[in-house]
Design an enzyme around this catalytic site. Structure first.
Site, PDB file in Angstrom:
ATOM      1  N   LYS A   1       0.855  -1.190   0.000  1.00  0.00           N
ATOM      2  CA  LYS A   1       0.000   0.000   0.000  1.00  0.00           C
ATOM      3  C   LYS A   1       0.886   1.233   0.000  1.00  0.00           C
ATOM      4  O   LYS A   1       1.929   1.246   0.664  1.00  0.00           O
ATOM      5  CB  LYS A   1      -0.896   0.017   1.258  1.00  0.00           C
ATOM      6  CG  LYS A   1      -1.684   1.305   1.415  1.00  0.00           C
ATOM      7  CD  LYS A   1      -2.643   1.268   2.611  1.00  0.00           C
ATOM      8  CE  LYS A   1      -3.329   2.630   2.728  1.00  0.00           C
ATOM      9  NZ  LYS A   1      -4.300   2.684   3.820  1.00  0.00           N
TER      10      LYS A   1
ATOM     11  N   GLU B   1      -8.976  12.418  11.794  1.00  0.00           N
ATOM     12  CA  GLU B   1      -8.144  11.307  12.277  1.00  0.00           C
ATOM     13  C   GLU B   1      -7.323  11.648  13.515  1.00  0.00           C
ATOM     14  O   GLU B   1      -6.418  12.480  13.477  1.00  0.00           O
ATOM     15  CB  GLU B   1      -7.195  10.848  11.162  1.00  0.00           C
ATOM     16  CG  GLU B   1      -6.425   9.605  11.532  1.00  0.00           C
ATOM     17  CD  GLU B   1      -5.700   8.967  10.359  1.00  0.00           C
ATOM     18  OE1 GLU B   1      -5.926   9.397   9.207  1.00  0.00           O
ATOM     19  OE2 GLU B   1      -4.914   8.056  10.600  1.00  0.00           O
TER      20      GLU B   1
END
Ligand SMILES: C=C(O[C@H]1C=CC=C(C(=O)O)[C@@H]1O)C(=O)O
Length: 482
Positions: free
Chosen positions: A234, A283
């Site tokens: 990723k 976040e």
């Protein structure tokens, strides 16, 4: 409108504390003489202010160093003005550890007078870091160092109904009459007396996409081939959009808008030099309170629907998307194993839930733990950053790929920003949905997790949706960008 009585009450409260401050300064002077270095004096008092953001706004003409922070649902807000003490380590490798050591030393020697019942203990250091210590900084980010720890001169914290003012100052062996309190009262009086400027939307905004969308998609396609070849699992790729305005941007109005429209995010701002780095991040990187650790995995994104049914369908599809679940799972695994190095009782639900903010919905997994004795919040921040929500997997290879291919200086974007108090409690967000704003130009950032199944066109659309928050808060719109 300003209530002039509030100014008088706050100033009076501060003046009432002058004898307390002078007594603390005497102790500090003596300590500074023994130690041979300056000592921090920090006095906290309750005040009747309701809105720390108003003081952030009014501080614009008074100091270049300003900080604002609000936790989701805005039950906790903090404004810092001026710099009583600051620390900027230059080496990237150990920046979290040396910041921790500097903070511990400052606090252990400080003369602190604060009510132990208050939610935030004594002085607070506000902190921010560059995303990638190994990437040479560009001129854009010149006021935002590798790492910054700063104790504001005036700190205003609101937690629910309780607001406190903390006055901080450094005292050395030769400081004569410190008059810390009187100076603070004067500064506050001036601040509270300043009018709040009305919102002036910038006129004539021009968009200057620093990297054209086709080139960005080609970088994503390149990453996808690499991911399919199996060297990486990723990688998170970001892009920047630049806005130019004929009128100065109004950062306080921008923050007001973000706080109103994104109440479930961390709204933050760090003003340095003539610029302000601000955002509304969904976040949390990590929070530490009385030994309890809270972190969050946030990765996997879908737009909001136009109707409740469409919204629910998009959320259901996101929860079932193998690509998004894989992207998310990397983050959960990494955070769990990172926390296990410093914590006991690491816990997370086995399936993600949906977190909704105004423009997007995300896969979200809350993770909790109990920190082991001997570790601190800087250990956690240093170990968690960058999570695969902003870096990739494997971490070092993804970072190297980003450095070599992204063609962007992320600066403080996607890096930890937050605060720590004298007890070592604190909270850091990941600085997403953010922009670096100068007088007449603003650089906005957004990125996406790329995995082998990613489609460059869809990822570009995702950055546009993510950019919407900052674009609208600055008076622009998504349609203006490519
Ligand atoms: C990198 C960003 O978002 C991260 C956080 C949540 C969801 C993400 C995603 O689905 O790609 C990203 O990992 C950004 O907003 O710039």
């Amino acid at each position: 409108m300003t209530n002039p009585l509030i100014g008088v009450r706050v100033t009076t409260a501060t003046l009432r504390e002058v004898p307390r401050m002078e007594a603390a300064a005497d102790v500090a002077r003596q300590r500074a003489r023994e130690l041979g270095r300056p000592v921090l004096v920090s006095i906290t008092t309750r005040v009747g202010l309701r809105d720390p953001l108003a003081l952030f706004a009014r501080g614009a003409g008074v100091t270049h160093n300003r900080f604002f922070w609000s936790t989701p649902a805005a039950d906790f807000e903090l404004t810092g003005l001026g710099a009583a003490w600051s620390f900027t380590p230059t080496s990237g490798a150990d920046r979290f550890a040396v910041s921790a050591a500097a903070w511990k030393q400052l606090v252990s020697e400080a003369v602190i007078d604060a009510d132990p019942e208050l939610p935030v203990q004594g002085p607070v250091a506000v902190a921010g870091f560059r995303f990638d210590p190994d990437q040479p900084p560009s001129d854009l980010w010149r006021d935002y160092p590798m790492a910054l720890l700063m104790v504001p001169r005036l700190l205003i914290v609101r937690h629910g109904d309780v607001t406190t003012l903390t006055v901080n100052g450094m005292v050395d062996a030769h400081s004569s009459t410190l008059a810390l309190g009187a100076a603070a009262a004067r500064r506050l009086q001036a601040l509270i007396g300043l009018p709040l400027r009305p919102r002036r939307p910038p006129l004539d905004l021009q968009v200057d996409v620093s990297l054209d969308p086709e080139t960005w998609k080609a970088i994503v396609a390149n990453a996808v081939s690499e991911l399919r070849a199996g060297t990486l699992e990723k990688v998170v790729l970001a892009r920047a959009v630049r806005l130019r305005s004929t009128e100065p941007f109004d950062t306080a109005a921008t923050l007001h808008g973000l706080r109103r429209d994104y109440p479930h995010t961390f709204v933050f701002a760090v003003a340095r030099g003539g610029r302000t780095f601000l955002g509304a991040s969904p976040e949390r990187l990590v929070a530490l309170r009385n030994g309890a650790v809270a972190a969050s995995a946030l990765a996997g994104t879908a737009p909001r629907g136009k109707t409740p049914d469409e919204d629910a369908a998009l959320a259901a599809a996101l929860l079932q998307s193998a690509k998004d679940r894989a992207e998310h799972a990397f983050v959960v695994q990494m955070i769990r194993s990172a926390l296990a190095e410093y914590c006991d009782a690491v816990q997370a639900p086995s399936t993600p839930e949906i977190m909704r903010v105004r423009n997007v919905q995300h896969l979200f997994t809350p993770i909790t733990a109990c920190i082991r004795a001997g570790y601190d919040i800087f250990d956690l921040v240093g170990r968690l950053h960058p999570t695969p929500a902003v870096g990739g997997k494997p971490g070092p290879a993804a970072l190297a790929w980003i450095r070599d291919h992204e063609r962007l200086d992320r600066g403080w974007y996607a890096a930890p920003v937050g605060w720590v108090d004298a007890r070592g409690d604190g909270e850091f967000a990941v600085a997403l949905r953010s922009a670096l704003i100068g007088r007449r130009e603003a650089t906005l950032f957004a990125g996406c997790g790329i995995v082998a199944a990613s489609d460059p066109e869809r990822e570009l659309t995702e950055t546009r949706i993510k950019l919407r928050a900052m674009l609208e808060a600055l008076g622009a719109s998504e349609e203006m960008i490519g």
